[in-house]
Design a protein around this motif. Structure first.
Motif, PDB file in Angstrom:
ATOM      1  N   LEU A   1       0.859  -1.177   0.000  1.00 23.06           N
ATOM      2  CA  LEU A   1       0.000   0.000   0.000  1.00 23.06           C
ATOM      3  C   LEU A   1       0.895   1.225   0.000  1.00 23.06           C
ATOM      4  N   LEU A   2       0.565   2.121  -0.893  1.00 22.40           N
ATOM      5  CA  LEU A   2       1.362   3.342  -0.984  1.00 22.40           C
ATOM      6  C   LEU A   2       0.591   4.484  -0.342  1.00 22.40           C
ATOM      7  N   PRO A   3       1.160   5.028   0.727  1.00 24.53           N
ATOM      8  CA  PRO A   3       0.428   6.139   1.347  1.00 24.53           C
ATOM      9  C   PRO A   3       0.410   7.363   0.440  1.00 24.53           C
ATOM     10  N   LEU A   4      -0.755   7.954   0.313  1.00 25.93           N
ATOM     11  CA  LEU A   4      -0.877   9.189  -0.479  1.00 25.93           C
ATOM     12  C   LEU A   4      -1.136  10.342   0.481  1.00 25.93           C
ATOM     13  N   TRP A   5      -2.214  11.020   0.263  1.00 28.65           N
ATOM     14  CA  TRP A   5      -2.492  12.198   1.100  1.00 28.65           C
ATOM     15  C   TRP A   5      -2.881  11.791   2.521  1.00 28.65           C
ATOM     16  N   LYS A   6      -2.627  12.714   3.398  1.00 30.22           N
ATOM     17  CA  LYS A   6      -3.139  12.573   4.759  1.00 30.22           C
ATOM     18  C   LYS A   6      -4.082  13.723   5.020  1.00 30.22           C
ATOM     19  N   PHE A   7      -5.225  13.403   5.564  1.00 26.53           N
ATOM     20  CA  PHE A   7      -6.218  14.443   5.830  1.00 26.53           C
ATOM     21  C   PHE A   7      -6.335  14.611   7.333  1.00 26.53           C
ATOM     22  N   HIS A   8      -6.101  15.826   7.740  1.00 25.79           N
ATOM     23  CA  HIS A   8      -6.164  16.058   9.172  1.00 25.79           C
ATOM     24  C   HIS A   8      -6.695  17.456   9.415  1.00 25.79           C
ATOM     25  N   TYR A   9      -7.657  17.534  10.281  1.00 26.73           N
ATOM     26  CA  TYR A   9      -8.203  18.832  10.627  1.00 26.73           C
ATOM     27  C   TYR A   9      -7.884  19.068  12.090  1.00 26.73           C
ATOM     28  N   GLU A  10      -7.034  20.036  12.335  1.00 26.64           N
ATOM     29  CA  GLU A  10      -6.438  20.128  13.670  1.00 26.64           C
ATOM     30  C   GLU A  10      -7.442  20.521  14.745  1.00 26.64           C
ATOM     31  N   LYS A  11      -8.561  21.140  14.305  1.00 23.81           N
ATOM     32  CA  LYS A  11      -9.525  21.548  15.329  1.00 23.81           C
ATOM     33  C   LYS A  11     -10.323  20.357  15.859  1.00 23.81           C
ATOM     34  N   ALA A  12     -10.288  19.265  15.107  1.00 19.27           N
ATOM     35  CA  ALA A  12     -11.061  18.103  15.528  1.00 19.27           C
ATOM     36  C   ALA A  12     -10.125  17.104  16.187  1.00 19.27           C
ATOM     37  N   LYS A  13     -10.172  17.090  17.496  1.00 25.39           N
ATOM     38  CA  LYS A  13      -9.337  16.110  18.204  1.00 25.39           C
ATOM     39  C   LYS A  13     -10.242  14.957  18.595  1.00 25.39           C
ATOM     40  N   LEU A  14     -10.705  14.287  17.588  1.00 20.55           N
ATOM     41  CA  LEU A  14     -11.692  13.244  17.811  1.00 20.55           C
ATOM     42  C   LEU A  14     -11.274  12.003  17.043  1.00 20.55           C
ATOM     43  N   SER A  15     -12.013  10.972  17.307  1.00 18.24           N
ATOM     44  CA  SER A  15     -11.754   9.727  16.619  1.00 18.24           C
ATOM     45  C   SER A  15     -12.608   9.670  15.356  1.00 18.24           C
ATOM     46  N   VAL A  16     -12.018   9.136  14.293  1.00 19.70           N
ATOM     47  CA  VAL A  16     -12.811   8.952  13.084  1.00 19.70           C
ATOM     48  C   VAL A  16     -13.755   7.788  13.327  1.00 19.70           C
ATOM     49  N   THR A  17     -15.040   8.044  13.221  1.00 18.98           N
ATOM     50  CA  THR A  17     -16.010   6.990  13.516  1.00 18.98           C
ATOM     51  C   THR A  17     -16.777   6.542  12.290  1.00 18.98           C
ATOM     52  N   ALA A  18     -16.629   7.272  11.216  1.00 21.48           N
ATOM     53  CA  ALA A  18     -17.350   6.870  10.009  1.00 21.48           C
ATOM     54  C   ALA A  18     -16.668   7.460   8.790  1.00 21.48           C
ATOM     55  N   LEU A  19     -16.670   6.690   7.716  1.00 26.58           N
ATOM     56  CA  LEU A  19     -16.098   7.155   6.460  1.00 26.58           C
ATOM     57  C   LEU A  19     -17.077   6.802   5.359  1.00 26.58           C
ATOM     58  N   CYS A  20     -17.208   7.686   4.407  1.00 28.99           N
ATOM     59  CA  CYS A  20     -18.078   7.337   3.283  1.00 28.99           C
ATOM     60  C   CYS A  20     -17.665   8.154   2.064  1.00 28.99           C
ATOM     61  N   TRP A  21     -17.459   7.465   0.962  1.00 31.47           N
ATOM     62  CA  TRP A  21     -17.154   8.167  -0.285  1.00 31.47           C
ATOM     63  C   TRP A  21     -18.425   8.691  -0.892  1.00 31.47           C
ATOM     64  N   ASN A  22     -18.272   9.818  -1.564  1.00 26.19           N
ATOM     65  CA  ASN A  22     -19.376  10.331  -2.351  1.00 26.19           C
ATOM     66  C   ASN A  22     -19.391   9.586  -3.676  1.00 26.19           C
ATOM     67  N   LYS A  23     -20.549   9.007  -4.011  1.00 33.10           N
ATOM     68  CA  LYS A  23     -20.602   8.186  -5.221  1.00 33.10           C
ATOM     69  C   LYS A  23     -20.566   9.028  -6.484  1.00 33.10           C
ATOM     70  N   LYS A  24     -20.984  10.255  -6.357  1.00 31.12           N
ATOM     71  CA  LYS A  24     -21.079  11.087  -7.558  1.00 31.12           C
ATOM     72  C   LYS A  24     -19.774  11.840  -7.806  1.00 31.12           C
ATOM     73  N   TYR A  25     -19.256  12.448  -6.780  1.00 31.24           N
ATOM     74  CA  TYR A  25     -17.982  13.152  -6.914  1.00 31.24           C
ATOM     75  C   TYR A  25     -16.925  12.280  -6.264  1.00 31.24           C
ATOM     76  N   GLN A  26     -16.179  11.585  -7.105  1.00 32.06           N
ATOM     77  CA  GLN A  26     -15.368  10.511  -6.562  1.00 32.06           C
ATOM     78  C   GLN A  26     -14.141  10.986  -5.803  1.00 32.06           C
ATOM     79  N   ASP A  27     -13.927  12.281  -5.779  1.00 31.94           N
ATOM     80  CA  ASP A  27     -12.791  12.757  -4.999  1.00 31.94           C
ATOM     81  C   ASP A  27     -13.237  13.232  -3.620  1.00 31.94           C
TER      82      ASP A  27
END
Lengths: 576, 106
Positions: A201-227
């Motif tokens: 696995l090749l790591p690409l981007w890392k997404f981090h929002y510093e104001k949110a010091k929380l655990s990621v509890t859900a992930l979901c891709w947008n089916k229409k806008y694939q980015d």
């Protein structure tokens, strides 16, 4: 008299001093005409008259010649009156008749009910007009709003440059992360050729929002806008519950979220509507479900369940959009620890020209109650009524929307809570479940025992079927590892086990495949989301006979899985 | 009529709604129409309880403004048949209960 009087002499054209001023003023002079009769003059006159009498023959001539004789005065008091009578103009009669102004007859009856009816009609008409006008003024309003916005933006220089700044931010990020973008699109790990079946696995981007010091509890891709993908944040530590956050990232801008929605309670699950990708259903720790509309401005959800509308009493563990019902209302299901699976419908109610949509419990009460809390569920891709529910005690129920009390099947799946259960994208019979008891199990829903069992040596947080192959799935475990399996290549071991985050304390919580690109996103409990590219070995289509590509398509995928299952069914299943 | 009046009382909303002047029939030119209508409204507001005075006021004002021989009828419940000079008739409702008929005929 003054001595220095100077007067302008017009004759000599200069000022002349006048030495003497005449002191005498003559006011009246009258020469007398009386003569003494003995005076010389009288005598002379008399003599003259004597002469004149001799020449009396022609007095007129003398008088006119000398003009000495006084003119004769007329007596102005001497009038004579004259009168005359002219003829009077004779009178003539003249007649004419004008046409009278045109007249019209009009009759009516005025009474209460007629007036009432008229007023009723008029008000109706006015309302209609208002309706019509409302349509246009709305635009105007919009315009004015825009104007207002403009005015506001004019005053606020930061919002004015918001859009350009966003574009610029993306450009900057694309330039900074150019190598990542290149990797994302073009890099294929050549060493895979020599690694036989294993992949990386090749790591690409890392997404981090510093104001949110929380655990990621859900992930979901947008089916229409694939980015674009959504990240729900909350906490799995139930002694430390607090606020949550819903953020949206785009691959085009890894530095900052596209949308941020702070929530009062921690988010535990979310789902983006497949067709209406601006609608996002979210389940909260406090039992609420909400729907966010990305098109709407503002930080609040457009719809939110309340205690009145029958919200869950325990954390909502999963939400999933369904196809629109027969009235074209959007609806989704949610499952919670309170043991209920609830169908929510966004009902449009026409109420005095305004569309109000509110969340309501389905009237049919497609609400299933269990004695144990549900933690996950999944609806069958093809059979509409069929769905699975994973529970806190490790059982999986096969349920039907038609019966709310009975289960079609109960699988004694795990010894701990079922974290996730998902149908295979291709094969209609296969589903998979994972649990904190370190195992992932693959099932044929017609058979009561698991087809495959994988022990990952750590609590499994989440897994996902790949969208491109029926036999590929990936899982994350709490020991920071991503496991990628391809059953068609190796049905005993993972093709890839890779630790993707460096911090020791971090736990991976969720994973999701991009619907199009060969990348996955992995969320951890430090509010960080990592995107990873699958190396060619992990997404290889099985080669038939030496480099001969097999035809692609769902049928092939089903066949592939079927083949695997047959292998297991017929010989003595040792792995089970 | 009393019944409808009571009905109205029950729905004060309607009373408010129906308080505007509503022209039922007119053949006056626009300018004259507006002026007459305003005059009628003023008169009816001024003499809310006395239709006679209101009619008198309207008639006199109309005579002054547009020349003589105007006729005015104000009431809640009546039928009528009149002959009037063309372009000189206004028949309107006001206040949800009053009918006002103004016409000229010499």
């Amino acid at each position: 008299a003054p001595q220095n009087i100077v007067r302008y002499s017009f004759k000599e054209r200069s000022y002349k001093s006048t030495s003497v001023v005449d002191q005498m003023a003559v006011h009246f002079v009258l020469e007398g005409n009386l003569l003494h009769q003995d005076s010389d003059e009288a005598r002379r006159l008399r003599a003259k008259e004597g002469d004149d009498s001799g020449e009396d023959d022609r007095p007129d001539s003398v008088a006119s010649k000398t003009d000495k004789k006084e003119p004769k005065l007329t007596n102005q008091f001497n009038f004579s009156e004259r009168a005359s009578q002219t003829l009077n103009n004779s009178l003539r009669d003249r007649c004419c008749q004008t046409e009278p102004p045109p007249r019209v007859t009009f009759s009516d009856t005025a009474n209460q009910w007629k007036t009432y009816d008229m007023y009723e009609m008029e008000t109706e008409k006015q309302e209609k007009n208002k309706d019509k006008q409302n349509a246009t003024p709305k635009k105007e309003n919009d315009n004015s709003k825009k104007k207002m916005m403009l005015i506001e933006t004019q005053s606020d220089t930061i919002t004015k440059v918001l859009k350009p700044a966003k574009i610029l931010e993306r450009m900057c990020n694309q330039n900074i992360c150019d190598d990542i973008a290149q990797d994302f699109k073009y890099f294929e790990d050549v060493s895979d050729e020599f690694r036989d079946q294993k992949g990386t696995l090749l790591p690409l981007w890392k997404f981090h929002y510093e104001k949110a010091k929380l655990s990621v509890t859900a992930l979901c891709w947008n089916k229409k806008y694939q980015d674009l993908f959504a990240v729900g944040m909350g906490s799995y530590d139930f002694s430390k519950q607090g606020h949550g956050m819903l953020v949206f990232y785009s691959l085009k801008n890894s530095a900052f979220p596209e949308y941020i929605y702070p929530t009062s309670s921690g988010i535990l699950c979310l789902d983006i509507h497949e067709l209406h990708s601006h609608l996002v259903a979210v389940g909260f720790y406090d039992g609420c479900v909400a729907v966010y509309n990305l098109k709407e401005e503002g930080q609040e959800p457009v719809y939110k369940s309340t205690a009145k509308t029958g919200k869950h009493t325990d954390p909502v563990w999963q939400v999933q959009w369904q196809n629109d019902d027969m009235d074209n209302n959007h609806n989704f299901y949610s499952v919670s620890s309170d043991g209920r699976v609830v169908s929510w419908t966004l009902v449009k109610v026409r109420y005095t020209n305004t569309l109000i949509i509110h969340l309501c419990l389905d009237s049919n009460s497609r609400c299933l109650s269990f004695t144990v809390g549900g933690t996950s569920f999944d609806f069958h891709k093809h059979i509409d009524y069929l769905f699975l529910v994973g529970t806190e005690v490790g059982q999986i129920y096969k349920c039907s929307k038609a019966y709310s009390t009975q289960f079609l099947e109960t699988y004694e799946a795990h010894s701990m809570a079922v974290d996730a259960v998902k149908w295979n994208h291709f094969h209609p019979k296969v589903f998979i479940s994972c649990s904190s008891d370190w195992t992932i199990k693959i099932w044929d829903h017609t058979i009561n025992s698991p087809m495959f069992t994988f022990d990952l040596n750590s609590a499994v947080g989440d897994f996902a079927w790949s969208p491109y192959s029926s036999t590929v799935f990936a899982a994350v475990t709490t020991d920071r590892t991503v496991h990628v399996f391809d059953l068609s290549v190796n049905k005993d071991q993972a093709l890839c086990q890779q630790t993707v985050v460096s911090k020791k304390k971090t736990k991976l919580t969720h994973i999701d495949f991009n619907p199009v690109y060969p990348i996955i996103i992995v969320g951890d409990d430090q509010s960080c989301v990592t995107s990873l590219k699958l190396s060619p070995n992990l997404r290889r289509t099985p080669k038939g006979k030496k480099r001969q590509e097999l035809p692609k398509g769902p049928e092939t995928e089903v066949a592939k899985m079927e083949q695997l299952l047959r292998l297991l069914r017929e010989p003595d299943p040792t792995t089970v | 009529m009393a019944g409808t009046g009571e009905g109205k009382k029950e729905e004060p909303d309607y009373k408010k709604l129906f308080n505007f002047p509503l022209i039922r029939h007119t053949d006056m030119p626009e300018e004259m129409k507006v002026e007459t209508m305003e005059l009628c409204v003023t008169a009816c507001e001024k003499f809310e309880t006395n239709n006679e005075s209101a009619a008198k006021m309207i008639k006199e004002s109309m005579d002054k403004k547009f020349g003589s021989s105007w006729h005015v009828v104000i009431g809640e419940d009546f039928g009528f048949e009149i002959t009037h000079e063309a372009k000189n008739l206004l028949y309107m409702f006001y206040g949800g209960r009053l009918a006002i008929c103004v016409w000229r005929c010499s």
